[in-house]
Structures are given as C-alpha cells and as structure tokens.
Design an enzyme around this catalytic site. Structure first.
Site, PDB file in Angstrom:
ATOM      1  N   SER A 122      -7.789   0.940   3.386  1.00 27.34           N
ATOM      2  CA  SER A 122      -8.296   0.439   2.303  1.00 27.34           C
ATOM      3  C   SER A 122      -9.113  -0.264   2.395  1.00 27.34           C
ATOM      4  CB  SER A 122      -6.904  -0.386   1.035  1.00 27.34           C
ATOM      5  OG  SER A 122      -7.155  -1.219   0.353  1.00 27.34           O
TER       6      SER A 122
ATOM      7  N   ARG B 259       0.914  -1.410   0.176  1.00 30.74           N
ATOM      8  CA  ARG B 259      -0.489   0.377  -0.381  1.00 30.74           C
ATOM      9  C   ARG B 259       0.891   0.799   0.246  1.00 30.74           C
ATOM     10  NH1 ARG B 259      -4.786   1.565  -0.886  1.00 30.74           N
ATOM     11  NH2 ARG B 259      -6.474   2.961   0.639  1.00 30.74           N
TER      12      ARG B 259
ATOM     13  N   ASP C  92      -8.072   8.331   0.357  1.00 36.13           N
ATOM     14  CA  ASP C  92      -8.242   7.333   0.972  1.00 36.13           C
ATOM     15  C   ASP C  92      -8.523   7.105   2.545  1.00 36.13           C
ATOM     16  OD1 ASP C  92      -9.533   5.602  -1.166  1.00 36.13           O
ATOM     17  OD2 ASP C  92      -7.676   4.439  -0.902  1.00 36.13           O
TER      18      ASP C  92
ATOM     19  N   THR D 193      -4.372  -0.691  -6.375  1.00 32.73           N
ATOM     20  CA  THR D 193      -4.822   0.824  -7.270  1.00 32.73           C
ATOM     21  C   THR D 193      -4.023   1.724  -7.795  1.00 32.73           C
ATOM     22  OG1 THR D 193      -6.966   1.550  -6.987  1.00 32.73           O
ATOM     23  CG2 THR D 193      -5.302   0.949  -5.117  1.00 32.73           C
TER      24      THR D 193
ATOM     25  N   THR E  28      -9.065   0.409  -9.898  1.00 36.30           N
ATOM     26  CA  THR E  28      -8.569  -0.572  -9.415  1.00 36.30           C
ATOM     27  C   THR E  28      -8.538  -1.467 -10.567  1.00 36.30           C
ATOM     28  OG1 THR E  28      -9.150   0.040  -6.704  1.00 36.30           O
ATOM     29  CG2 THR E  28      -8.487  -2.096  -7.302  1.00 36.30           C
TER      30      THR E  28
ATOM     31  N   ASN F  54      -6.495   4.347  -7.411  1.00 33.02           N
ATOM     32  CA  ASN F  54      -7.174   5.259  -6.628  1.00 33.02           C
ATOM     33  C   ASN F  54      -8.637   5.267  -7.817  1.00 33.02           C
ATOM     34  OD1 ASN F  54      -9.121   4.873  -4.606  1.00 33.02           O
ATOM     35  ND2 ASN F  54      -8.548   7.040  -3.945  1.00 33.02           N
TER      36      ASN F  54
ATOM     37  N   GLY G 113     -13.186  -1.564  -7.112  1.00 35.33           N
ATOM     38  CA  GLY G 113     -14.410  -1.036  -6.507  1.00 35.33           C
ATOM     39  C   GLY G 113     -14.891  -0.294  -5.202  1.00 35.33           C
ATOM     40  N   GLY G 114     -14.134   0.293  -4.769  1.00 41.30           N
ATOM     41  CA  GLY G 114     -13.939   0.965  -3.601  1.00 41.30           C
ATOM     42  C   GLY G 114     -14.247   0.367  -2.138  1.00 41.30           C
TER      43      GLY G 114
HETATM   44  O1  DON Z   1      -7.879   1.138  -1.435  1.00 38.51           O
HETATM   45  C1  DON Z   1      -9.184   1.111  -1.967  1.00 38.51           C
HETATM   46  O2  DON Z   1      -9.966   0.835  -1.065  1.00 38.51           O
HETATM   47  C2  DON Z   1      -9.780   2.909  -3.180  1.00 38.51           C
HETATM   48  N1  DON Z   1      -8.262   2.808  -2.593  1.00 38.51           N
HETATM   49  C3  DON Z   1      -9.405   1.609  -4.399  1.00 38.51           C
HETATM   50  C4  DON Z   1     -10.451   2.278  -4.790  1.00 38.51           C
HETATM   51  C5  DON Z   1     -11.074   1.077  -5.899  1.00 38.51           C
HETATM   52  O3  DON Z   1     -11.311  -0.121  -6.193  1.00 38.51           O
HETATM   53  C6  DON Z   1     -11.154   2.085  -7.495  1.00 38.51           C
HETATM   54  N2  DON Z   1     -11.975   1.097  -8.710  1.00 38.51           N
HETATM   55  N3  DON Z   1     -13.018   1.028  -8.755  1.00 38.51           N
END
Ligand code: DON
Length: 569
Positions: free
Chosen positions: A449, A106, A420, A396, A378, A398, A471-472
C-alpha cells in the site's frame, strides 16, 4: 528504533513562520489562515456526518480511538465509495502517555489466489484485478476496528456503531459529492445487480436531496455491534460474502474470512530536522518511502529555496524519484519478503542518493530502475481528544466503490485491492505503479500500500500535526508536502491543506501538478532542467489535518477539494 538510524541531526528550517505565502496565479483557492479551532477534541474526516459521529463519542467521554471506530463505521455508510467495512487500512496512534502504535488491517490475498491470476492466455494483464469478484482481498476493516477498540477503547463497543446504524437504517440526504461519484461510476455499477439495487434504485443515480437508506447494511452493522468482528468473519454475514463470491466467480472462502487478523506492528519513527514523524511500516510503503524522501531532502535547505520554487520542486522530485524506485523494487508484505528497512532508512544511504542529485538538471529514472519494464478510492480521518491522544487512519476499498460488488443481503461493498499487487512485474497497475516480485501475489499475503497515516511530534515532544490523505501513490508525496509545508516553510495548516501539490513516482518519469498548481515560470524552468512536467486535470489528495497550536488549541483543516469537514468542541 529507526529514529536512531534515520537522520535526526539535520539543520533547523531557515524560514521564519508563519507567513501565508502567495499561491501560484490561477490556483483555485485563495490563501486562508482560518482553520477550525477547538479546545477539547476534534475529528477531521471526508464527511460531516462521519465527523459528527466521532465527535459525539468524544463528547460522551470517549477517547480518540472510540471516535475513530465510530467515524470509520459512519464513513462506510455516508461515504460508501471509499469508507468501508469491505476494505482495509492502517491506523497510527500516539496516545497521551506517549504509547505509539501502528495497526495493520490491510486486506489479504485469498488462499486460492495465484501469482498469475490476472494474466490471460497470452500473458497480458486482464481487468479482473480491478473489476468484479476476483479483485477483492479478504477485508480487514472490521477486525481492525475491533482490535483498535480492544486495546485502547473506553466506551462500550455497541455504542460506537449506533451512529452508523442510524445513518444506514434511517438514511441521510445525498449531496452533490455523492452524486458526482455515483454518476461517474454508474455504468460499472450497473454490471452488478446487487450494487445497482443498492445505489441506483430506479436504474439511475438518485437526485441530490434524496434520503438514501441502506437497510441491508444497517442489519450488517447491527450484527457487528452485537457480536463484534466474529459477526463479520463467521455467521450469516460471512455466509453472504462467500455466497456472493460463488455467484460471481470470486475465491474468498469461509476459511479466508475466519483466518483474518489485524496485526499490531512497530510504527516507523523518523527524525526530521529535530521533529519526530510517527508513521506506518510495511505492508504500507508509506512510512519507508516518506522517510527516504525526507532523509534525502534533509541534505538541502529546502526552506531557503522558496516555497514552490523550481529549486524546491526539483529537489523534492529528485528525492521522490529515488525513493519510489526503491519502493517498487524492495517493498512488499514483511511477513513474506525480507525488506532492508534499516538500510533504506539510514541517513548514510540517503546521503549517497542525495549526492547524485544535480541541482541544475533532472536525473533519468531509468538509472534507478530495478524493475524490468515491459514496454480511487480511499479516505482518511484525523482525531485528537481532550487527553491528547491522537489517531490517524487511512482506509480504502481502492477504486471508488471498490470492485463495484455489493454483497447481496449484507449490503456492503467489496474492495478491489488485488490490483495493488504486482500482477506482472514491469506492467503498471491502475495508478501507473511499475512494481516488482517483492509485491507478487501469494496466498495470504498483504498487497503493498501507499497509505501513510502520520503524526508529527515537535522538538518539545508534543504532538504537533496529525495528517493523512487518499490518492494512491500520491498519498506519500502529499504527506511529504504536508510535513515539509509545515516544518520547512511554516505554512499554517489551512493554507497547507489548500495548497497545490506536485507528484513524482519514478515511473512514469514525469512531474504531475494540479491545474495552475505551479507558476508558468517554474514549469518552464523545470522543463529547462530536463523534467517532463504535466498538468494533471484531477485533484490530488483529500488531506485531513489537525495541527496543535502553541497555546494547545486544536486547529483543524479538511481538504476543500472534496468537501470534508472538521468538527470540534
Ligand atoms: O493502498 C493503496 O495504496 C491504494 N489502494 C490506495 C488507493 C487510493 O488511495 C485511491 N484513492 N484515491
């Protein structure tokens, strides 16, 4: 081991498998049960060229980790909106000898960062945490790939980068997916000359079918292939990164880069209805939050409720609501904050939360709120090799194209991972996550994350499912659905990946679902129980799964939502 603390005694799923269920009326995909089948090895990623890069390593005698490294660097070239060397991620592996490993690569907050660096004079959160040079954490991907290779790799390091170097130097043909993401971010990309020069050669996105070359990135990858991670964190690439920072008001220094290290952590091992779930510990919230959701739903016979029925969605959402409330309050970088992991993952705690679920009526998120409220992109890949080694990586920068800043001369995109962190407790970030002090910005700290690379081990101890998604915050609930679609409802892997998904993250207090992803009658029933239910226009997740059939054959399914590819041999 957390398995001892997590529940491993829950009831067995009550449904018989495998039945291909009916999707809700109007759902975009027809049910299908035809995954890619392969006997020896398989790579499932968001891009066919990246999958081919990994597959080439398997066929050359490399193992799943070799293939992961090759896939990772290839994704940085062919899927630049998400694949990266300027970002970070997490790797979970279960090797054939049952070694379990979790690698944290990370990004870290630069040493000069401060808790209020994204607040203006009036205390409002600015967009500098999302766009531009200040938004970047110190990248971890190159150190991560090197650490994975040093521990488990078998092929020469330089070989693993050759497909990526070729794709960057000689180019690849742009498809509709590339253009779609480029066009949607063109206005932001134009604000940064080095990024525009890379991705909008004549001021506009190139046409579908154009051969797209990235000579600066090719040189960078070549240097990494020769000198390893040192080439990226010291030497001319580091000079370019620091110079780019100075040009754009960023704060990453030589000292930040030289100090970066990937960290091996103990994976979280959960028990769920007799299966083992191997997944990522903090600084990802993925493993703990997935574990809390699973522990809570284990108190209910999910399988008997009917897949995507109001009862199923209701119980799952109530579990998500409770788990995300804890996530947003307690979780952060374990090197900086004390996380009550054992308590959060204990079955006693899950039972106490489960007992507050009313099966007929929605709870109020405010009851579970501990953060004072003030008012993407991501990629994932899953790999298995002929020996039975399994690797899941989610990585990712982000947002799509990260901070939108390409490092001049080095040709790579920087992340905007600083968003984040909690820029201000109680104020939502770009994913609507309302987070607390535990995830406040501190120099050298990793931002929390949601990435959840996950491996499921069946009751006989065999690796059964390798999965993950971007997908965040929806990452966690999507992986939850991948696991329960399989264990509780017996869905075949292809159907599970194609299936509609729903999501709840405590705040905002609402159930999101994909267009036509829930039957109207289910939506009505959920509303009757007091839920706010919203059809969200965008697609949810981009799952890359490998399931191992009873006969040992590998069954691969790449999400149709964005056009990835499973390849095997
Ligand atoms: O680490 C995380 O949770 C976020 N930075 C992930 C971002 C993400 O999945 C965006 N994509 N769709």
């Amino acid at each position: 081991m957390l398995l001892a603390l997590a529940s491993c005694t829950g009831s067995e799923p009550s449904t018989e498998r495998p039945l291909v269920p009916d999707f809700p009326p109007g759902w975009r995909y027809a049910p299908a049960a035809n995954p890619l089948r392969a006997v020896h090895g398989m790579v499932v990623s968001t891009d066919s060229l990246a999958s081919a890069a990994g597959l080439g390593m398997l066929q050359a005698g490399g193992n799943a980790v070799d293939a992961a490294v090759a896939t990772h660097f290839a994704l940085a070239v062919v899927n630049p909106e998400a694949g990266n060397i300027g970002g970070g991620g997490f790797l979970v592996a279960r090797m054939a000898d049952d070694t379990r490993a979790a690698l944290d690569f990370r990004e870290k907050a630069p040493l000069a960062s401060t808790a209020d660096m994204f607040l203006d004079a009036e205390g409002r959160v600015t967009d500098a945490g999302v766009l531009g040079h200040l938004a970047s954490g110190v990248p971890g991907s190159v150190a991560g790939m090197r650490a994975a290779w040093e521990r488990f790799g078998t092929l020469p390091w330089s070989d693993l980068l050759q497909p990526a170097i070729r794709l960057a130097r000689d180019g690849f043909v742009l498809g509709p997916r590339h253009l779609e993401s480029l066009e949607s971010r063109a206005d932001l990309i134009r604000q940064f000359p080095s990024t525009a020069a890379t991705f909008l050669p004549d001021g506009e996105a190139p046409e579908v079918g154009t051969v797209f070359r990235q000579p600066d990135l090719a040189r960078t990858l070549e240097a990494i292939s020769i000198d390893g991670a040192a080439a990226f964190y010291r030497g001319w690439i580091a000079d370019s990164t620091v110079a780019e920072m100075q040009r754009g008001g960023g704060i990453i220094t030589h000292e930040d880069l030289a100090a970066y290290e990937a960290v091996w952590r103990d994976p979280i091992v959960l028990g769920y209805r007799g299966y083992e779930i191997i997944t990522m510990p903090p600084p990802s919230s993925g493993g703990i939050t997935l574990g809390q959701i699973l522990n809570i739903v284990e108190d209910f016979d999910l399988g008997a409720m009917g897949w995507l029925s109001a009862d199923h969605v209701h119980v799952a959402v109530e579990a998500m609501r409770r788990a995300f409330a804890d996530r947003n309050y307690y979780l952060g970088d374990p090197d900086f904050v004390e996380i009550p992991m054992e308590r959060l993952l204990s079955q006693a705690y899950a039972d106490s939360l489960a007992s507050t679920i009313d099966l007929h009526s929605a709870s109020d998120s405010r009851v579970f709120n501990r953060v004072p409220e003030e008012s993407m992109q991501t990629t994932h890949y899953s790999i298995m090799d002929a020996e039975g080694n399994a690797v899941a990586v989610t990585t990712t920068i982000n947002s799509w194209f990260g901070s939108k800043v390409v490092v001049r001369g080095a040709g790579y995109l920087l992340n905007n991972e600083m968003d984040d962190f909690t820029s201000k407790p109680g104020v939502a970030n770009q994913f609507g996550l309302v987070q607390g002090e535990a995830n406040a910005i501190e120099p050298g700290k990793r931002m929390l994350s949601a990435m959840t690379p996950t491996i499921v081990v069946d009751r006989e101890g065999r690796t059964d499912l390798v999965t993950g998604t971007p997908g965040g915050p929806t990452i966690i609930t999507t992986v939850f659905q991948a696991v329960t679609n399989y264990i509780d409802f017996g869905l075949p892997v292809r159907t599970s990946v194609d299936a509609p998904r729903f999501h709840h993250q405590h705040l905002p207090d609402r159930i999101y679902y994909e267009p036509h992803g829930l039957a109207d009658s289910v939506v009505q029933e959920l509303r009757r129980r007091g839920h706010v239910v919203e059809e969200r226009g965008e697609m949810s997740g981009d799952v890359q799964s490998i399931q191992v059939g009873d006969d040992g054959v590998l069954l691969g399914a790449s999400d149709r939502r964005r056009g990835g590819r499973a390849l095997g041999y």
